[in-house]
Enzyme design. Structure first.
Site, PDB file in Angstrom:
ATOM      1  N   LYS A 221      -5.277   3.117  -2.917  1.00 27.08           N
ATOM      2  CA  LYS A 221      -5.700   4.077  -3.947  1.00 27.08           C
ATOM      3  C   LYS A 221      -7.199   3.984  -4.234  1.00 27.08           C
ATOM      4  O   LYS A 221      -7.826   2.939  -4.060  1.00 27.08           O
ATOM      5  CB  LYS A 221      -4.891   3.863  -5.234  1.00 27.08           C
ATOM      6  CG  LYS A 221      -3.457   4.352  -5.073  1.00 27.08           C
ATOM      7  CD  LYS A 221      -2.637   4.260  -6.336  1.00 27.08           C
ATOM      8  CE  LYS A 221      -1.226   4.820  -6.059  1.00 27.08           C
ATOM      9  NZ  LYS A 221      -0.298   4.625  -7.167  1.00 27.08           N
ATOM     10  N   ARG A 256       4.811  -1.122  -3.520  1.00 24.61           N
ATOM     11  CA  ARG A 256       4.945   0.090  -2.683  1.00 24.61           C
ATOM     12  C   ARG A 256       3.689   0.176  -1.829  1.00 24.61           C
ATOM     13  O   ARG A 256       2.596   0.359  -2.350  1.00 24.61           O
ATOM     14  CB  ARG A 256       5.081   1.316  -3.597  1.00 24.61           C
ATOM     15  CG  ARG A 256       5.185   2.645  -2.869  1.00 24.61           C
ATOM     16  CD  ARG A 256       5.271   3.794  -3.873  1.00 24.61           C
ATOM     17  NE  ARG A 256       5.287   5.067  -3.193  1.00 24.61           N
ATOM     18  CZ  ARG A 256       4.194   5.707  -2.760  1.00 24.61           C
ATOM     19  NH1 ARG A 256       3.002   5.193  -2.951  1.00 24.61           N
ATOM     20  NH2 ARG A 256       4.311   6.872  -2.144  1.00 24.61           N
TER      21      ARG A 256
HETATM   22  N1  HH2 Z   1       1.964   6.508  -5.931  1.00 23.68           N
HETATM   23  C1  HH2 Z   1       1.937   7.610  -5.140  1.00 23.68           C
HETATM   24  C2  HH2 Z   1       3.124   8.283  -4.855  1.00 23.68           C
HETATM   25  N2  HH2 Z   1       4.310   7.854  -5.331  1.00 23.68           N
HETATM   26  N3  HH2 Z   1       5.566   6.317  -6.599  1.00 23.68           N
HETATM   27  C3  HH2 Z   1       5.615   5.228  -7.389  1.00 23.68           C
HETATM   28  N4  HH2 Z   1       6.796   4.800  -7.873  1.00 23.68           N
HETATM   29  N5  HH2 Z   1       4.483   4.530  -7.721  1.00 23.68           N
HETATM   30  C4  HH2 Z   1       3.251   4.907  -7.280  1.00 23.68           C
HETATM   31  O1  HH2 Z   1       2.255   4.246  -7.644  1.00 23.68           O
HETATM   32  C5  HH2 Z   1       3.164   6.063  -6.432  1.00 23.68           C
HETATM   33  C6  HH2 Z   1       4.371   6.758  -6.118  1.00 23.68           C
HETATM   34  C7  HH2 Z   1       0.641   8.111  -4.575  1.00 23.68           C
HETATM   35  O2  HH2 Z   1       0.895   9.295  -3.924  1.00 23.68           O
HETATM   36  P1  HH2 Z   1       0.143  10.019  -2.733  1.00 23.68           P
HETATM   37  O3  HH2 Z   1      -1.173  10.461  -3.235  1.00 23.68           O
HETATM   38  O4  HH2 Z   1       1.026  11.083  -2.193  1.00 23.68           O
HETATM   39  O5  HH2 Z   1      -0.111   8.944  -1.634  1.00 23.68           O
HETATM   40  P2  HH2 Z   1       0.818   7.842  -0.964  1.00 23.68           P
HETATM   41  O6  HH2 Z   1       2.222   8.354  -0.997  1.00 23.68           O
HETATM   42  O7  HH2 Z   1       0.250   7.713   0.431  1.00 23.68           O
HETATM   43  O8  HH2 Z   1       0.646   6.578  -1.761  1.00 23.68           O
END
Ligand code: HH2
Length: 278
Positions: A221, A256
């Site tokens: 992130k 995650r």
């Molecule tokens: N962060 C992302 C997506 N889903 N779910 C949970 N439970 N916690 C998180 O911190 C979280 C999440 C970030 O989303 P995105 O920008 O789509 O990127 P990526 O899925 O590659 O992390």
């Protein structure tokens, strides 16, 4: 070492210490690995690789939720994720559906998803009843606002107290609705400044005392830039590992992540080190 159990209709997830959830993005535009696994075959192959690397389960997502991103239709998100989930379910691979849309969650559950990862925190009552009826556990994540605008000007009085309160309330609502288990997630980067993220990570113990398993996700992130990890998202894995190790020491039950192999190795080394100390 703490032991955890998440029971559900598809099977029970059991682990001790800190487990790893591997990220499988079936999106053309995810911030971290956009477009690399956008077709079913490569997404499934990637998921199998992550399981082989030591993930407990994989998290399949069809919509990027990076700050500023626009929402896509439920039909499109379903078309991206459901074939992957069906294929993984047939192979016996435990997977979660990363969505905040009930229509997508419903289709993913019918295709064999084990868990619903709801970045909307089960605030939509349809998400609650879907999980309860399908008897599957859920991730309750905290988010202030919506992905498109959440980073514009996030404001909290006491970020830890407010996140704790929301997670606690939603966990109670889930239990009352009959959802068989939950993971709680402070939602790093979701409507939070760098300082909010840091405060939550450093005071994770105050969320761990809700006595429900905690999930933490900082993998690749933008927040990691404030900790010295400049450069492209895919070059932030070492910083992701460092922050997740710290979260594990503070009580995170699951992380995650994109780079499963490095996390599994680092978590095992940390556990061995801590056990050697006593
Ligand atoms: N962060 C992302 C997506 N889903 N779910 C949970 N439970 N916690 C998180 O911190 C979280 C999440 C970030 O989303 P995105 O920008 O789509 O990127 P990526 O899925 O590659 O992390």
């Amino acid at each position: 070492m703490n032991r955890f159990e998440l029971p559900g209709a598809r099977g029970t997830l059991r682990w001790q210490g800190t487990a790893v959830m591997g990220i499988v993005n079936v999106t053309p535009d995810s911030f971290s690995d956009g477009g690399r696994h956008a077709d079913v075959a490569s997404a499934v192959e990637h998921a199998l690789q992550l399981m082989n690397d030591g993930a407990l389960l994989v998290d399949v997502g069809g919509e990027s939720t990076r700050p500023g991103s626009d929402s896509i239709s439920a039909a499109e998100e379903t078309a991206r994720t459901v074939p992957v989930i069906r294929a993984l379910a047939e192979l016996g691979v435990p997977c979660s559906i990363d969505t905040r849309k009930p229509e997508v969650a419903e289709a993913a559950l019918a295709a064999g998803a084990w868990l619903v990862n709801d970045i909307g925190g089960l605030r939509d009552p349809r998400m609650l009843s879907l999980c309860a009826e399908a008897a599957v556990p859920a991730v309750i994540m905290h988010m202030q606002g919506e992905p498109r605008t959440m980073q514009d000007d996030p404001v909290y009085g006491d970020v830890v107290a407010e996140v704790r309160h929301m997670l606690h309330e939603q966990a109670e609502a889930a239990a009352a609705a009959g959802v068989p288990g939950v993971l709680l997630d402070p939602g790093i980067g979701f409507g939070k400044t760098v300082q909010h993220n840091l405060t939550l990570l450093l005071r994770l113990g105050q969320l761990a005392d809700l006595e429900l398993p905690l999930l933490v996700g900082v993998s690749r992130k933008g927040f990691l830039k404030s900790l010295g990890a400049s450069g492209e998202p895919a070059s932030r894995d070492a910083a992701s590992v460092a922050v997740h190790l710290d979260a594990a020491r503070r009580g995170a039950a699951m992380v995650r992540v994109h780079d499963v192999a490095s996390h599994v190795q680092a978590l095992a080394a940390q556990t061995a080190l801590l056990e050697a100390e006593v």
